[in-house]
Structure formats: structure tokens, C-alpha cells
Enzyme design. Sequence first.
Site, PDB file in Angstrom:
ATOM      1  N   SER A  39     -32.295 -33.729  67.002  1.00 50.25           N
ATOM      2  CA  SER A  39     -32.869 -35.248  66.313  1.00 50.25           C
ATOM      3  C   SER A  39     -33.691 -35.694  67.254  1.00 50.25           C
ATOM      4  CB  SER A  39     -31.660 -36.024  67.653  1.00 50.25           C
ATOM      5  OG  SER A  39     -31.782 -37.512  67.074  1.00 50.25           O
ATOM      6  N   TYR A  94     -25.311 -39.616  73.200  1.00 55.53           N
ATOM      7  CA  TYR A  94     -25.886 -38.656  71.722  1.00 55.53           C
ATOM      8  C   TYR A  94     -27.295 -38.135  72.318  1.00 55.53           C
ATOM      9  CZ  TYR A  94     -27.536 -37.549  67.107  1.00 55.53           C
ATOM     10  OH  TYR A  94     -27.613 -36.397  66.010  1.00 55.53           O
TER      11      TYR A  94
END
Length: 285
Positions: free
Chosen positions: A178, A191
Site C-alpha cells: 500500500s 493497517y
Amino acid sequence: MLDHPKPPYPDQKQPMPGTTAKMDPRPDHGESSYRGSGKLKGKKAVITGADSGIGRAVALAYAREGADILISYLNEHDDAHEVKKLVEAEGRKAVLIDGDLRNPDHCRSVISRAVQDFGRIDILVNNAAHQATFKDIADISDEEWQLTFEVNIYAMFYLAKAAVPHMPPGSAIINTASINSDMPNPILLAYATTKGAIHNFTGGLAQMLAPKGIRVNAVAPGPIWTPLISSTMPEDAVKNFGKQVPLKRAGQPAELATAYVMLADPLSSFTSGATVPVTGGKPFL
């Protein structure tokens, strides 16, 4: 230039883990735009989180490139069956397996099913993920922190460990990292931390598996319009999702598919240990 929707998006909220049907606008998975050219003809792929979002777009692209697909998902049965139909419409085999990747035994079952149905694994795409938003560290429970790590990074280890003995030289493992690997969003602390771990895991595993002829890479998406967003982000963040990147919009799952195809392509045999950013213009160091 393709015309992609830009924020603000309509007000919307759905419970985790979210479904494609409740997204407005509906994500673009490449159904009408992706054209294959046989890059993955005869390959056997396992894709986690393949029922929706990025995983769905990758499954469709791989099928159109000639691969058979095992579709691993949690419990979004309607979405998963839609993907199965898309894969089979391309003349490829599609296998569904549902269950929780937090469980090491289930991860091993996913790999065992792929080997049972396909005989081998040429491509493992570790894409399934969990996220939740919190404004204060005090609001993140021990259970939430553990859940995020179990889904996002522990499962990658269990799956890769089980898959490697069944992956011939020339195979590829592709992890979903990400933009948060490099530029963590504070409201996504758990996350983002796991995505940093994935970036590191990718680099280390690439070196470990190089003698076996197995390549390991990652894709680092920026903001991508998937059910994960409308089921986990605050409503105002959903409405303006993607506005923060230079392109001023969220990416569509279909726009990620070519990166995953490139990393799976046997012609990319010298590409290993890399993280490919697809971030809408936001720098990734």
C-alpha cells in the site's frame, strides 16, 4: 483517456466486509476494458480476496491472459460466484474456497485445494486484507490489532510457506502492499503498520526464494475504490476518497490489474524484490 468518476461520491455506508453491489459508483474491474494476449496461458493462480476489488480485477485479467484461478474469499458468496462466472466465461477453470485466512489450517487448505485441482501453483497473489479506522490509539483494542496482523501479514506467511513446495521454477508470489507502507495514514495505524511489514516481507522472501527460481514482488496501491472503503472508512472520508492524490480521484481496481499481470508474466524473470507503486501520482520512496 478513460473517464473515471471523481469525488464527491454519494453518501454510503455498509457493514464489513462489504460487497460490490452496494458500491456507488460501482467499481470498474475491467470487464469492458481489459484485453488479454495469452501472457499467462496455462498458468495456475491462487488469489486471496478475489471476490471483489483488486482481487476481482486481477482474477479477471489473469483469466483473460489464460490462467486458471482459485478464488479465496471470506464469506462474500454472491461476489465470489460472480467472479467465478467471469473466469469461466473466458474458458478458464475457477475454484471457490471460502474461509478465514487468520486460521493457519485454512491457509494450508487453500493451497491444498489448489494443488488438488490444478496439480501445481504458478502464481500466488496475497491480496486479502482487513482495515478499520481509529482516531486515537486508545480506541484500538488488542483484538483489533491482532486481527489486522493475522489477516494482513500472518496469512501471507502461512500461504507462502505452504505454496512454495508446489511452485516450480519461474513461479511468482505477488503481495499487495500500500501507499501506507511508505506514507502511513494515522487513522489506519494497524493497517498501515502491517503494510510496512508486507513491504519488508516481500524483499526478504525474494532473496530467500531466488535460489528456487521463485520471484517475489509487491504492488503498492494508492486509494482504490473497493468495498473495503465504504465498509471501513468514515462517511466523510468515503465521500471524498481519492481527493488527496495528484489525480484528484480514487483509482479503479482495473487500473491495478496490469501491474499484477506484469509481475506474474514469465518474461519479467529479472524482476524480484520490487514494490511497484500505483498511487495516482503520490510519491513512493
